[in-house]
Design a protein around this motif. Structure first.
Motif, PDB file in Angstrom:
ATOM      1  N   ASP A 222       0.832  -1.200   0.000  1.00  0.00           N
ATOM      2  CA  ASP A 222       0.000   0.000   0.000  1.00  0.00           C
ATOM      3  C   ASP A 222       0.873   1.259   0.000  1.00  0.00           C
ATOM      4  OD1 ASP A 222      -2.380  -1.416   0.052  1.00  0.00           O
ATOM      5  OD2 ASP A 222      -2.396  -1.519   2.238  1.00  0.00           O
ATOM      6  N   LEU A 223       1.877   1.270   0.885  1.00  0.00           N
ATOM      7  CA  LEU A 223       2.744   2.439   0.981  1.00  0.00           C
ATOM      8  C   LEU A 223       3.536   2.640  -0.302  1.00  0.00           C
ATOM      9  CD1 LEU A 223       4.074   2.014   4.635  1.00  0.00           C
ATOM     10  CD2 LEU A 223       2.407   3.674   3.817  1.00  0.00           C
ATOM     11  N   ALA A 224       3.978   1.532  -0.897  1.00  0.00           N
ATOM     12  CA  ALA A 224       4.716   1.634  -2.152  1.00  0.00           C
ATOM     13  C   ALA A 224       3.841   2.200  -3.258  1.00  0.00           C
ATOM     14  CB  ALA A 224       5.254   0.262  -2.553  1.00  0.00           C
ATOM     15  N   THR A 225       2.557   1.770  -3.283  1.00  0.00           N
ATOM     16  CA  THR A 225       1.628   2.282  -4.295  1.00  0.00           C
ATOM     17  C   THR A 225       1.410   3.775  -4.120  1.00  0.00           C
ATOM     18  OG1 THR A 225       0.506   0.151  -4.429  1.00  0.00           O
ATOM     19  CG2 THR A 225      -0.700   2.073  -5.234  1.00  0.00           C
ATOM     20  N   LYS A 226       1.219   4.185  -2.858  1.00  0.00           N
ATOM     21  CA  LYS A 226       1.011   5.603  -2.589  1.00  0.00           C
ATOM     22  C   LYS A 226       2.254   6.411  -2.955  1.00  0.00           C
ATOM     23  CE  LYS A 226      -1.122   6.828   1.165  1.00  0.00           C
ATOM     24  NZ  LYS A 226      -1.448   6.978   2.589  1.00  0.00           N
ATOM     25  N   ALA A 227       3.434   5.873  -2.636  1.00  0.00           N
ATOM     26  CA  ALA A 227       4.671   6.567  -2.966  1.00  0.00           C
ATOM     27  C   ALA A 227       4.833   6.698  -4.470  1.00  0.00           C
ATOM     28  CB  ALA A 227       5.870   5.834  -2.369  1.00  0.00           C
ATOM     29  N   SER A 228       4.465   5.632  -5.200  1.00  0.00           N
ATOM     30  CA  SER A 228       4.574   5.673  -6.657  1.00  0.00           C
ATOM     31  C   SER A 228       3.643   6.722  -7.246  1.00  0.00           C
ATOM     32  CB  SER A 228       4.252   4.297  -7.248  1.00  0.00           C
ATOM     33  OG  SER A 228       4.263   4.344  -8.651  1.00  0.00           O
ATOM     34  N   ALA A 229       2.416   6.804  -6.704  1.00  0.00           N
ATOM     35  CA  ALA A 229       1.454   7.794  -7.187  1.00  0.00           C
ATOM     36  C   ALA A 229       1.969   9.206  -6.939  1.00  0.00           C
ATOM     37  CB  ALA A 229       0.106   7.591  -6.505  1.00  0.00           C
ATOM     38  N   ALA A 230       2.582   9.392  -5.764  1.00  0.00           N
ATOM     39  CA  ALA A 230       3.113  10.717  -5.443  1.00  0.00           C
ATOM     40  C   ALA A 230       4.256  11.090  -6.374  1.00  0.00           C
ATOM     41  CB  ALA A 230       3.575  10.757  -3.985  1.00  0.00           C
ATOM     42  N   SER A 231       5.102  10.084  -6.716  1.00  0.00           N
ATOM     43  CA  SER A 231       6.257  10.374  -7.545  1.00  0.00           C
ATOM     44  C   SER A 231       5.847  10.778  -8.963  1.00  0.00           C
ATOM     45  CB  SER A 231       7.186   9.159  -7.602  1.00  0.00           C
ATOM     46  OG  SER A 231       6.569   8.089  -8.297  1.00  0.00           O
ATOM     47  N   ASN A 232       4.658  10.342  -9.380  1.00  0.00           N
ATOM     48  CA  ASN A 232       4.185  10.683 -10.715  1.00  0.00           C
ATOM     49  C   ASN A 232       3.455  12.024 -10.742  1.00  0.00           C
ATOM     50  OD1 ASN A 232       5.172   8.309 -11.851  1.00  0.00           O
ATOM     51  ND2 ASN A 232       3.351   7.163 -11.248  1.00  0.00           N
ATOM     52  N   SER A 233       3.326  12.642  -9.579  1.00  0.00           N
ATOM     53  CA  SER A 233       2.618  13.909  -9.490  1.00  0.00           C
ATOM     54  C   SER A 233       3.624  15.053  -9.446  1.00  0.00           C
ATOM     55  CB  SER A 233       1.748  13.934  -8.229  1.00  0.00           C
ATOM     56  OG  SER A 233       1.217  15.220  -8.010  1.00  0.00           O
ATOM     57  N   SER A 234       3.274  16.177 -10.026  1.00  0.00           N
ATOM     58  CA  SER A 234       4.113  17.370  -9.917  1.00  0.00           C
ATOM     59  C   SER A 234       3.379  18.406  -9.076  1.00  0.00           C
ATOM     60  CB  SER A 234       4.424  17.934 -11.302  1.00  0.00           C
ATOM     61  OG  SER A 234       3.222  18.272 -11.978  1.00  0.00           O
ATOM     62  N   ARG A 235       2.719  17.938  -8.047  1.00  0.00           N
ATOM     63  CA  ARG A 235       1.874  18.772  -7.208  1.00  0.00           C
ATOM     64  C   ARG A 235       2.133  18.426  -5.742  1.00  0.00           C
ATOM     65  NH1 ARG A 235      -3.834  20.493  -8.148  1.00  0.00           N
ATOM     66  NH2 ARG A 235      -4.924  20.666  -6.156  1.00  0.00           N
ATOM     67  N   ILE A 236       2.283  19.432  -4.904  1.00  0.00           N
ATOM     68  CA  ILE A 236       2.316  19.210  -3.461  1.00  0.00           C
ATOM     69  C   ILE A 236       1.172  19.980  -2.827  1.00  0.00           C
ATOM     70  CG2 ILE A 236       4.767  18.636  -3.251  1.00  0.00           C
ATOM     71  CD1 ILE A 236       5.318  21.541  -2.513  1.00  0.00           C
ATOM     72  N   GLU A 237       0.692  19.481  -1.689  1.00  0.00           N
ATOM     73  CA  GLU A 237      -0.499  20.032  -1.063  1.00  0.00           C
ATOM     74  C   GLU A 237      -0.355  20.029   0.459  1.00  0.00           C
ATOM     75  OE1 GLU A 237      -3.906  17.733  -2.210  1.00  0.00           O
ATOM     76  OE2 GLU A 237      -3.157  17.420  -4.236  1.00  0.00           O
ATOM     77  N   HIS A 238      -1.189  20.825   1.109  1.00  0.00           N
ATOM     78  CA  HIS A 238      -1.413  20.699   2.543  1.00  0.00           C
ATOM     79  C   HIS A 238      -2.844  21.151   2.819  1.00  0.00           C
ATOM     80  CE1 HIS A 238      -1.445  24.958   3.826  1.00  0.00           C
ATOM     81  NE2 HIS A 238      -0.540  25.161   2.875  1.00  0.00           N
ATOM     82  N   SER A 239      -3.367  20.827   3.989  1.00  0.00           N
ATOM     83  CA  SER A 239      -4.787  21.071   4.270  1.00  0.00           C
ATOM     84  C   SER A 239      -5.012  22.016   5.443  1.00  0.00           C
ATOM     85  CB  SER A 239      -5.492  19.733   4.567  1.00  0.00           C
ATOM     86  OG  SER A 239      -4.877  19.082   5.672  1.00  0.00           O
ATOM     87  N   LEU A 240      -4.044  22.883   5.757  1.00  0.00           N
ATOM     88  CA  LEU A 240      -4.154  23.719   6.954  1.00  0.00           C
ATOM     89  C   LEU A 240      -4.915  25.023   6.749  1.00  0.00           C
ATOM     90  CD1 LEU A 240      -0.609  23.260   8.530  1.00  0.00           C
ATOM     91  CD2 LEU A 240      -2.748  22.074   9.103  1.00  0.00           C
ATOM     92  N   LYS A 241      -5.220  25.406   5.504  1.00  0.00           N
ATOM     93  CA  LYS A 241      -6.027  26.599   5.220  1.00  0.00           C
ATOM     94  C   LYS A 241      -5.437  27.848   5.887  1.00  0.00           C
ATOM     95  CE  LYS A 241     -10.243  23.828   4.791  1.00  0.00           C
ATOM     96  NZ  LYS A 241     -11.587  23.563   5.300  1.00  0.00           N
ATOM     97  N   LEU A 242      -4.207  28.143   5.536  1.00  0.00           N
ATOM     98  CA  LEU A 242      -3.483  29.253   6.149  1.00  0.00           C
ATOM     99  C   LEU A 242      -3.663  30.542   5.363  1.00  0.00           C
ATOM    100  CD1 LEU A 242      -0.135  27.376   6.845  1.00  0.00           C
ATOM    101  CD2 LEU A 242      -1.895  27.948   8.539  1.00  0.00           C
ATOM    102  N   GLN A 243      -3.659  31.653   6.084  1.00  0.00           N
ATOM    103  CA  GLN A 243      -3.605  32.954   5.434  1.00  0.00           C
ATOM    104  C   GLN A 243      -2.726  33.873   6.260  1.00  0.00           C
ATOM    105  OE1 GLN A 243      -7.829  34.096   5.394  1.00  0.00           O
ATOM    106  NE2 GLN A 243      -7.346  35.777   6.758  1.00  0.00           N
ATOM    107  N   SER A 244      -2.253  34.938   5.639  1.00  0.00           N
ATOM    108  CA  SER A 244      -1.346  35.854   6.312  1.00  0.00           C
ATOM    109  C   SER A 244      -2.101  36.888   7.134  1.00  0.00           C
ATOM    110  CB  SER A 244      -0.472  36.569   5.277  1.00  0.00           C
ATOM    111  OG  SER A 244       0.335  37.545   5.906  1.00  0.00           O
TER     112      SER A 244
END
Length: 328
Positions: A222-244
């Motif tokens: 499972d972890l290998a599959t998730k890692a492979s999917a991430a490696s094929n993405s050129s996108r990073i994300e986070h979910s903290l909804k930050l503003q200045s």
């Protein structure tokens, strides 16, 4: 709550900490790894907050050619002392402080350092229902407003395909070199997904947890599959909804606000970011509501006093100050 960067260790122990303790503050400090004598401090008044946890964050990873710098951060989890039921986790506030790498041409390192910090903030602030406690993220990010790194922090997403590494922080208008970010930015061995969340086994969390707090039955495959999917993405994300807390432009003419001004540069690199998912108008809304901030100045005002530091101000950075209401 005070978040300080570039705090020299002997100055902290001999002067800063005793002075703040005399004013009623409790102090948490993390020195940089390596030989540099400074670090980050988070201080708060125990009369207002109880410390639930204090977590130093090291960005250095032995043997990792990307994460080979000695920058650090600090994440604390606080509970307001105002009669709230002690067992209610939704009343906690997560405060993080950091000083990212300066080098304008190494935006890849800055993003990897930030991913580590965001993963730790997410781990400490996540509630059983999958939401997060209110978060305040302070520091010197060595990145300009509206740079790709700033947009990543404030929008929760960065598409980095074809982006020049020297463009990530926005510190230079014409960065030297044309090296591009590659996917993935950081190694799978770091154990952090492209969503800036831990996905591997940790010593203080024996098994990855689901948002409901139940044990996840993730296999190595499972972890290998998730890692492979991430490696094929050129996108990073986070979910903290930050503003200045700041608008980064001065009224009425829109001149840039300045937080640091010295021989090499004059721009904003320091921020007080906060989670902005509060809904004051809705029943049960919780989070942080910005009430006010200390005004900054522009480059012309700083030129009048010969930049920073000067005879009136001993730092090459200006202080930022924001006031919030905590909604629960």
């Amino acid at each position: 709550i005070l978040c300080l960067q570039e705090v020299q260790e002997d100055h902290y122990e001999n002067q800063i900490k005793p002075a703040l303790q005399a004013l009623g503050y409790q102090c948490e400090y993390k020195k940089r790894t390596g030989t540099k004598p400074d670090g980050c401090a988070v201080t708060f008044k125990p009369s207002r907050f109880s410390l639930l946890s204090s977590t130093p964050v090291e960005f250095y990873r032995h043997g990792d050619t990307l994460l080979d710098r000695d920058n650090v951060g600090m994440v604390v989890l606080l509970q307001p002392n105002n009669g709230v039921i002690q067992s209610d986790p939704s009343s906690f506030v997560c405060v993080a402080n950091t000083h990212l790498l300066y080098n304008p041409r190494r935006g890849d390192i800055k993003l990897a350092q930030l991913a580590i910090l965001l993963a730790e903030i997410g781990r400490l602030s996540r509630l059983p229902d999958g939401s997060n406690n209110p978060v305040v993220l302070c520091g010197d990010f060595n990145s300009a407003p509206w740079s790709p790194l700033y947009r990543f922090l404030t929008t929760g997403c960065l598409e980095y395909q074809g982006m020049q590494i020297g463009m990530v922080s926005g510190q230079e208008t014409s960065p030297k070199g044309h090296r591009l970010l590659t996917s993935p930015i950081w190694s799978h061995s770091l154990g952090i997904s492209h969503r800036c969340q831990y996905e591997s086994k940790r010593t203080d969390e024996p098994f990855p947890s689901s948002p409901t707090g139940e044990m996840s039955h993730l296999t190595v495959e499972d972890l290998a599959t998730k890692a492979s999917a991430a490696s094929n993405s050129s996108r990073i994300e986070h979910s903290l909804k930050l503003q200045s807390s700041y608008r980064h432009r001065l009224m009425p003419d829109g001149r840039p606000e300045i937080t640091t001004c010295h021989s090499r540069t004059a721009l904003t690199v320091d921020y007080i970011l906060y989670s902005s998912d509060a809904s004051p108008s809705l029943p049960g809304g919780r989070g942080l509501q910005l009430l006010g901030r200390l005004s900054l100045v522009g480059q012309s005002e700083l030129k009048e006093v010969n930049g920073l530091p000067n005879q009136h101000h001993s730092s090459d950075h200006l202080p930022l100050l924001a006031s919030f209401r905590l909604l629960r």
